[in-house]
Scaffold this active site. Structure first.
Site, short mmCIF file in Angstrom:
data_model
loop_
_atom_site.label_atom_id
_atom_site.label_comp_id
_atom_site.label_asym_id
_atom_site.label_seq_id
_atom_site.Cartn_x
_atom_site.Cartn_y
_atom_site.Cartn_z
N GLY A 54 45.62 33.59 40.42
CA GLY A 54 44.55 34.50 40.80
C GLY A 54 43.86 34.06 42.07
CB CYS A 55 43.43 30.81 43.71
SG CYS A 55 42.03 30.28 42.75
CD GLU A 56 44.04 35.70 50.05
OE1 GLU A 56 43.61 35.23 51.11
OE2 GLU A 56 43.78 36.84 49.63
#
EC number: 2.8.1.7
Length: 140
Positions: A54-56
Site C-alpha cells: 500500500g506504500c508507493e
C-alpha cells in the site's frame, strides 16, 4: 530492535515539535530530522514477508511483543519522507500494549500534526497502511 521512538521520543514530544513548526516547510524539515534518527533495518529483515503493501515506496515493518506486553516496532523505507512519517507513527505506537495501540486515535494525532493535508493521496494511503500493519500485528 532498539531506537528512541516510543521511549525517548513519544507522541507527546512529536506533538510539541510539530506545534512549534510553523508551516509545511518546517514540518517537512522535522520529518527529515526524525527520519535520520530512525536506524536502518537489517538487510535480512528487508524481505517480502515484512513488506508493507500500500506504500508507493518500499517499506518494511518488524514487530515483537516483549514479556511486559509492550510491542516494539521497527520500520524502514527507501524514501526519506516515508521514513520520517514512520518515525512519527512509531513515536505514537511503539512501546505500547495491544490495548493501548488499538485505543490510540491516529486520525486525531495526524490532524493535530497537520500532516495529511500536505501529503499526496498515495503517500497518505501509505501512511495509513503503516498504521494498519502495526495494528494488525498488535492484534494478532
Amino acid at each position: 530492535m532498539t531506537h528512541p521512538f516510543g521511549t525517548e521520543i513519544t507522541d507527546t514530544e512529536i506533538r510539541a515539535l510539530f506545534a512549534a513548526a510553523q508551516g509545511w516547510e518546517a514540518r517537512y524539515k522535522q520529518l527529515i530530522k526524525l527520519a535520520r534518527q530512525l536506524p536502518p533495518m537489517a538487510d535480512e529483515s528487508r524481505v517480502d514477508a515484512n513488506a508493507i503493501h500500500g506504500c508507493e515506496s518500499q517499506a518494511w515493518l518488524v514487530g515483537e511483543c516483549g514479556q511486559d506486553g509492550r510491542w516494539q516496532f521497527h520500520c524502514d523505507s527507501d524514501a526519506r519522507i516515508v521514513k520520517g512519517l514512520m518515525a512519527v507513527v512509531l513515536a505514537a505506537l511503539s512501546n505500547k500494549t495491544s490495548a493501548e495501540i488499538a485505543a490510540f486515535d491516529m486520525d486525531a494525532y495526524f490532524e493535530e500534526l497537520q500532516l495529511l493535508s500536505h501529503l499526496s493521496p498515495s503517500r497518505g494511503n501509505g501512511l495509513r497502511a503503516v498504521v494498519s500493519a502495526i495494528k494488525a500485528k498488535a492484534g494478532s
